[in-house]
Design a protein around this motif. Structure first.
Motif, mmCIF file in Angstrom:
data_model
loop_
_atom_site.group_PDB
_atom_site.id
_atom_site.type_symbol
_atom_site.label_atom_id
_atom_site.label_comp_id
_atom_site.label_asym_id
_atom_site.label_seq_id
_atom_site.Cartn_x
_atom_site.Cartn_y
_atom_site.Cartn_z
ATOM 1 N N VAL A 1 0.866 -1.188 0.000
ATOM 2 C CA VAL A 1 0.000 0.000 0.000
ATOM 3 C C VAL A 1 0.900 1.235 0.000
ATOM 4 C CG1 VAL A 1 -1.866 1.205 1.204
ATOM 5 C CG2 VAL A 1 -1.613 -1.279 1.459
ATOM 6 N N ARG A 2 0.668 2.123 -0.920
ATOM 7 C CA ARG A 2 1.432 3.370 -0.909
ATOM 8 C C ARG A 2 0.604 4.456 -0.232
ATOM 9 N NH1 ARG A 2 3.307 6.233 -6.375
ATOM 10 N NH2 ARG A 2 1.116 6.818 -6.519
ATOM 11 N N THR A 3 1.228 5.168 0.681
ATOM 12 C CA THR A 3 0.493 6.258 1.332
ATOM 13 C C THR A 3 0.298 7.387 0.318
ATOM 14 O OG1 THR A 3 2.559 7.132 2.214
ATOM 15 C CG2 THR A 3 1.306 5.663 3.656
ATOM 16 N N LEU A 4 -0.606 8.300 0.659
ATOM 17 C CA LEU A 4 -1.035 9.340 -0.284
ATOM 18 C C LEU A 4 0.113 10.003 -1.031
ATOM 19 C CD1 LEU A 4 -3.715 11.487 1.598
ATOM 20 C CD2 LEU A 4 -4.077 9.830 -0.243
ATOM 21 N N ASP A 5 0.061 9.935 -2.353
ATOM 22 C CA ASP A 5 1.045 10.659 -3.163
ATOM 23 C C ASP A 5 0.332 11.878 -3.725
ATOM 24 O OD1 ASP A 5 3.310 11.378 -4.503
ATOM 25 O OD2 ASP A 5 3.008 10.006 -6.168
ATOM 26 N N ALA A 6 -0.014 12.804 -2.826
ATOM 27 C CA ALA A 6 -0.772 13.983 -3.248
ATOM 28 C C ALA A 6 0.184 15.050 -3.764
ATOM 29 C CB ALA A 6 -1.569 14.522 -2.076
ATOM 30 N N ASP B 1 1.274 16.071 -10.165
ATOM 31 C CA ASP B 1 0.339 15.572 -11.179
ATOM 32 C C ASP B 1 -0.882 14.889 -10.554
ATOM 33 O OD1 ASP B 1 2.162 13.589 -10.285
ATOM 34 O OD2 ASP B 1 1.709 12.318 -12.009
ATOM 35 N N LYS B 2 -0.917 14.730 -9.207
ATOM 36 C CA LYS B 2 -2.064 14.065 -8.577
ATOM 37 C C LYS B 2 -2.628 14.935 -7.453
ATOM 38 C CE LYS B 2 0.505 9.781 -8.997
ATOM 39 N NZ LYS B 2 1.824 10.363 -8.669
ATOM 40 N N PRO B 3 -3.256 16.055 -7.793
ATOM 41 C CA PRO B 3 -3.821 16.885 -6.729
ATOM 42 C C PRO B 3 -4.944 16.128 -6.013
ATOM 43 C CG PRO B 3 -4.463 17.695 -8.906
ATOM 44 C CD PRO B 3 -3.524 16.561 -9.135
ATOM 45 N N VAL C 1 6.134 20.543 -2.542
ATOM 46 C CA VAL C 1 5.631 19.754 -1.420
ATOM 47 C C VAL C 1 4.642 18.724 -1.963
ATOM 48 C CG1 VAL C 1 4.496 19.844 0.819
ATOM 49 C CG2 VAL C 1 5.943 21.733 0.088
ATOM 50 N N ARG C 2 5.126 17.553 -2.302
ATOM 51 C CA ARG C 2 4.279 16.475 -2.806
ATOM 52 C C ARG C 2 4.667 15.173 -2.107
ATOM 53 N NH1 ARG C 2 6.156 13.630 -8.371
ATOM 54 N NH2 ARG C 2 4.772 12.123 -7.408
ATOM 55 N N GLY C 3 3.781 14.164 -2.238
ATOM 56 C CA GLY C 3 4.070 12.865 -1.629
ATOM 57 C C GLY C 3 4.233 12.987 -0.124
ATOM 58 N N VAL D 1 11.677 4.529 -4.465
ATOM 59 C CA VAL D 1 12.883 5.188 -4.960
ATOM 60 C C VAL D 1 12.465 5.963 -6.204
ATOM 61 C CG1 VAL D 1 15.237 4.905 -5.791
ATOM 62 C CG2 VAL D 1 14.310 3.301 -4.099
ATOM 63 N N GLU D 2 12.207 7.255 -5.991
ATOM 64 C CA GLU D 2 11.780 8.113 -7.100
ATOM 65 C C GLU D 2 12.720 9.304 -7.257
ATOM 66 O OE1 GLU D 2 7.013 8.103 -6.969
ATOM 67 O OE2 GLU D 2 7.992 8.374 -5.048
ATOM 68 N N VAL D 3 13.461 9.577 -6.186
ATOM 69 C CA VAL D 3 14.361 10.730 -6.177
ATOM 70 C C VAL D 3 15.784 10.175 -6.321
ATOM 71 C CG1 VAL D 3 15.121 12.691 -4.784
ATOM 72 C CG2 VAL D 3 12.761 11.894 -4.601
ATOM 73 N N ASN E 1 8.805 6.025 -13.086
ATOM 74 C CA ASN E 1 8.189 7.182 -13.756
ATOM 75 C C ASN E 1 8.802 8.468 -13.208
ATOM 76 O OD1 ASN E 1 6.561 5.114 -14.637
ATOM 77 N ND2 ASN E 1 4.865 5.620 -13.288
ATOM 78 N N ASP E 2 8.817 8.583 -11.886
ATOM 79 C CA ASP E 2 9.386 9.789 -11.296
ATOM 80 C C ASP E 2 10.911 9.746 -11.285
ATOM 81 O OD1 ASP E 2 7.373 11.686 -10.648
ATOM 82 O OD2 ASP E 2 6.575 10.249 -9.215
ATOM 83 N N LEU E 3 11.475 8.551 -11.071
ATOM 84 C CA LEU E 3 12.945 8.487 -11.057
ATOM 85 C C LEU E 3 13.490 8.985 -12.403
ATOM 86 C CD1 LEU E 3 15.479 7.691 -9.454
ATOM 87 C CD2 LEU E 3 15.357 5.434 -10.512
ATOM 88 N N ASP F 1 10.021 16.958 -17.281
ATOM 89 C CA ASP F 1 8.651 16.797 -16.797
ATOM 90 C C ASP F 1 7.990 15.572 -17.452
ATOM 91 O OD1 ASP F 1 5.920 17.009 -16.365
ATOM 92 O OD2 ASP F 1 5.918 19.206 -16.452
ATOM 93 N N ARG F 2 7.478 14.658 -16.642
ATOM 94 C CA ARG F 2 6.929 13.413 -17.189
ATOM 95 C C ARG F 2 5.683 13.643 -18.029
ATOM 96 N NH1 ARG F 2 5.052 10.171 -11.741
ATOM 97 N NH2 ARG F 2 3.450 9.152 -12.970
ATOM 98 N N LEU F 3 5.063 14.828 -17.903
ATOM 99 C CA LEU F 3 3.853 15.104 -18.686
ATOM 100 C C LEU F 3 4.175 15.859 -19.980
ATOM 101 C CD1 LEU F 3 1.491 16.256 -15.784
ATOM 102 C CD2 LEU F 3 1.705 13.989 -16.791
HETATM 103 MG MG MG Z 1 5.827 8.461 -8.571
#
Ligand code: MG
Ligand code: PEP
Length: 560
Positions: free
Chosen positions: A330-335, A338-340, A356-358, A421-423, A445-447, A455-457
C-alpha cells in the motif's frame, strides 16, 4: 505539423498488443447547441413530449441493439438504454421545459446537472459520465433530425482514435475490423477499457489532447498496447517487425500461466499496480501474485473532505481482500504535482513537481498520514490476512531522516515500512537509507523525470523521459547492488516494469519483484520466462553500458 512526420502519442496501457493499420477517427460529439428562445406557456407540454419521443426512440434503438448481443456487451447497451429511460433524468428535463426552456436546451441542462453529480460521486459513477453524455448526444441528434453519433463504418481493419467510445459503441465492436483503440479520455476502468480487455483488442486510453494531425482512414498508425503508445506515420519496416514479434509473443502469452521465473527457475515476483477494489479483483483473475503498488490517492481524487479512518479502512480492505494470501504493498497518499488531492490543501507553487508532494505533505500535516496508517492497520486487522504480507511505502522520500521518520510511524502500528525510490538522491544513498526500512520499490516514472530533469507530462521531452535512459538504468543498478548487500528486497513499480524487454533487464539487474498494469502481466511473465538468468544479466550489462535509450534497447535485445 507535417502529416507524414512520425509522432508518438502516449497514454495509459490497457490491453497489450501491436497492430498496424489506418487510423479511423471517431467523430467528436456534435456541438451542444446554444440555448434557444423561451417556449410559450401553451407549448411547453408539447415541447416535453418532443423530448420524450426522442428519448424513447433512443431507448428503443439501444434495446433493439442489445438483443443482437450477448453477455456483458448486452448488459452494457441495456445499461445505457436504462439511462435514456431514467425517471430522475426525465423528470429534470420535464421541470426545465415547464420553466420555458426548449427540449434541446432542457436536455443539455438536465444532463449537465447529472454529469456534475456523477463526477462529484467519483468512482464507478464518474465512469458513467460518458454514458450520460452519449445518451444526451443521441437525444440531441433525434431532436435535430440528425443521424445518431457513433462509430464510422469500417471496411478495412483499423485503429480507432476517439475522444472516448460510448459504451453502446464499444459493445458492438467487431475485433476483425477494430485492431486497436486509442482514446484521449477515459481511464483503465472505463467502459472502453473493459470491453477492449474482454475482446482482447490492443488499447491505450487517456492520451489527453494532442496536436498531431490525423486524417481518418488515411493516416497510418501503429498501436503498442503494452507501451501505451500510438505511433502516427510509423516507419513501415520497424512497424512490420514489431507486429511480427508481437504475433510470435502473443502465442506464448496465451499459453503463459505463471508464476514468473526465468527459464532456469530464478523467481521474480510478478505483482499488479491497482487503484481500487474492482481493479484489484480483476488483477486477481490474472497470474499476478499480489499487489506491488496500491495508489491510494486515486481512491480519493474527488473527495473534498478527508475520508474517515473507517471509510479508508473499508476501501483498503477491498484491495486486501482481492489477495487474501498474496502480498499487498500500500502506498500512502502521493498527493500534489500531477495528482492533486482536493482534501489536502496545498499552497500554490511555481514548480509543483519539485515542491511539497508525496510524503512531504506530511511535514506539516502528519495527522493526515497518521490517520491513513491507522486506516491501513485497521484494514489489516479487519481482514484477517494470516501470513499474507501487507507492506506500506511512502512516496517521494529523499533522505534517510524521512525514511526513519516514516518507518517509526509504521512500526508504532505493527506495519512493515518501505519507501519508493523516485528521487535520485535515494538511489545514490541507498545503502544508508536501507538501514531504516524493510524494502524499496523503484518508481521509474518519477525516477526518470527527476534524473533527466524532464517533466513526465511534457510531450516535447518524451525522448528524455524514457526509463531506457542509461543514466536511469545505472541508478537502478546501484539500488539493486545496495539491496543485495543489505538484503533489502528491491521492486520496480513504475511503468518500466510493464515493458517486457525492460523487465528482463530489471531481472538481470537483480530486481526481486515487478509490479505492472495487470493486462501487461502475462506479456512480462512470458518474456522473462523465455530467458535464463544469465541471459537477463547479459541484457542488463549491455543496456547499462549503452549511451542512449535506443542503443540500450537494441543492445538488450541483441544480448538476450
Ligand atoms: Mg511516482
Ligand atoms: C513512479 O513514479 O514510477 C510511480 C510508480 O508512481 P506514480 O506514477 O504514481 O507517480
Amino acid at each position: 505539423m507535417d502529416t507524414q512526420e512520425t509522432a508518438v502519442i502516449k497514454g495509459k496501457a490497457v490491453v497489450p498488443g501491436v497492430a498496424l493499420g489506418p487510423i479511423a477517427v471517431v467523430a467528436p460529439r456534435p456541438a451542444v447547441p446554444e440555448a434557444g428562445a423561451e417556449v410559450d406557456e401553451g407549448q411547453r407540454e408539447a415541447e416535453y413530449e418532443r423530448f420524450e419521443q426522442a428519448a424513447n426512440a433512443v431507448t428503443e434503438a439501444l434495446k433493439e441493439r442489445a438483443k443482437s448481443l450477448e453477455g456483458h456487451a448486452a448488459d452494457v447497451v441495456n445499461a445505457t438504454a436504462g439511462l435514456a429511460s431514467d425517471r430522475g433524468w426525465r423528470r429534470k428535463v420535464k421541470k426545465t421545459t415547464k420553466q420555458g426552456r426548449n427540449a434541446i436546451d432542457a436536455t443539455v441542462t438536465a444532463t449537465a446537472s447529472f454529469v456534475e453529480m456523477f463526477t462529484a460521486n467519483g468512482g464507478v459513477f464518474a465512469e458513467r459520465v460518458a454514458d450520460l453524455e452519449d445518451v444526451r448526444d443521441r437525444v440531441l441528434a433525434h431532436l435535430q433530425g440528425l443521424p445518431e453519433p457513433g462509430l464510422p463504418v469500417l471496411t478495412t481493419p483499423s485503429i480507432l482514435w476517439a475522444d472516448d467510445l460510448a459504451p453502446a459503441d464499444t459493445a458492438t465492436l467487431n475485433p476483425d475490423l477494430v485492431i486497436g483503440i486509442v482514446t484521449r479520455r477515459g481511464g483503465p476502468t472505463s467502459h472502453t477499457a473493459i470491453i477492449a480487455r474482454q475482446l482482447n483488442i490492443p488499447c491505450v486510453v487517456a492520451t489527453g489532447p494532442t496536436d498531431v494531425e490525423i486524417s481518418s482512414g488515411e493516416t497510418e498508425g501503429m498501436i503498442s498496447g503494452a507501451a501505451g503508445e500510438l505511433t502516427v506515420n510509423p516507419d513501415e519496416d520497424v512497424a512490420k517487425q514489431a507486429v511480427h514479434e508481437w504475433q510470435q509473443l502473443a502465442e506464448k502469452i496465451a499459453n503463459w500461466e505463471g508464476p514468473a521465473q526465468t527459464k532456469d527457475g530464478h523467481r521474480v515476483q510478478l505483482l499488479a499496480n491497482v487503484q481500487d477494489g474492482p481493479q484489484a479483483a480483476s488483477a486477481a483473475s490474472t497470474a499476478v501474485e499480489g499487489v506491488g503498488l496500491f495508489r491510494t490517492e486515486l481512491l480519493f481524487l474527488s473527495s473534498t473532505k478527508e475520508p474517515s479512518v473507517n471509510d479508508q479502512a473499508a476501501a483498503y480492505g477491498r484491495v486486501l481482500n482481492a489477495f487474501p494470501k498474496g502480498k499487498v504493498v500500500v502506498r500512502t497518499l502521493d498527493a500534489g504535482s500531477d495528482k492533486p488531492v482536493p482534501f489536502v490543501e496545498a499552497e500554490e507553487e511555481d514548480n509543483p513537481a519539485l515542491g511539497v508532494r508525496g510524503v512531504r505533505i506530511a511535514w506539516d500535516r502528519q495527522d493526515i498520514l497518521e490517520r491513513q496508517l491507522d486506516a491501513i492497520a485497521k484494514a489489516v486487522e479487519d481482514n484477517d490476512r494470516g501470513d499474507a504480507p501487507t507492506w506500506v511505502m511512502a512516496p517521494m522520500v529523499a533522505t534517510a531522516d524521512e525514511a526513519r521518520w516514516f518507518a517509526g510511524m509504521c512500526h508504532e502500528r505493527g506495519l512493515t515500512p518501505g519507501i519508493m525510490v523516485e528521487v535520485p538522491a535515494v538511489a545514490l544513498c541507498a545503502r544508508e537509507i536501507m538501514q531504516e526500512i524493510d524494502f524499496v520499490s523503484i518508481g521509474t516514472n518519477d525516477l526518470t523525470q527527476y534524473t533527466m530533469a524532464a517533466d513526465r507530462l511534457s510531450s516535447p521531452l518524451a525522448h528524455l523521459n524514457d526509463p531506457w535512459q542509461p543514466a536511469v538504468l545505472r541508478l537502478i543498478k546501484m539500488v539493486c547492488e545496495a539491496g543485495a548487500e543489505t538484503k533489502t528486497p528491491v521492486g520496480v513499480c513504475g511503468e518500466a516494469a510493464s515493458d517486457p524487454l525492460l523487465a528482463c533487464v530489471l531481472t538481470g539487474l537483480g530486481v526481486n519483484s515487478l509490479s505492472v498494469a495487470a493486462p501487461s502481466a502475462a506479456g512480462v511473465g512470458a518474456q522473462v520466462g523465455d530467458r535464463t538468468l544469465e541471459e537477463c544479466q547479459k541484457m542488463a550489462a549491455a543496456a547499462v553500458a549503452a549511451t542512449s535509450p535506443v542503443d540500450a534497447k537494441k543492445a538488450a535485445a541483441d544480448a538476450g
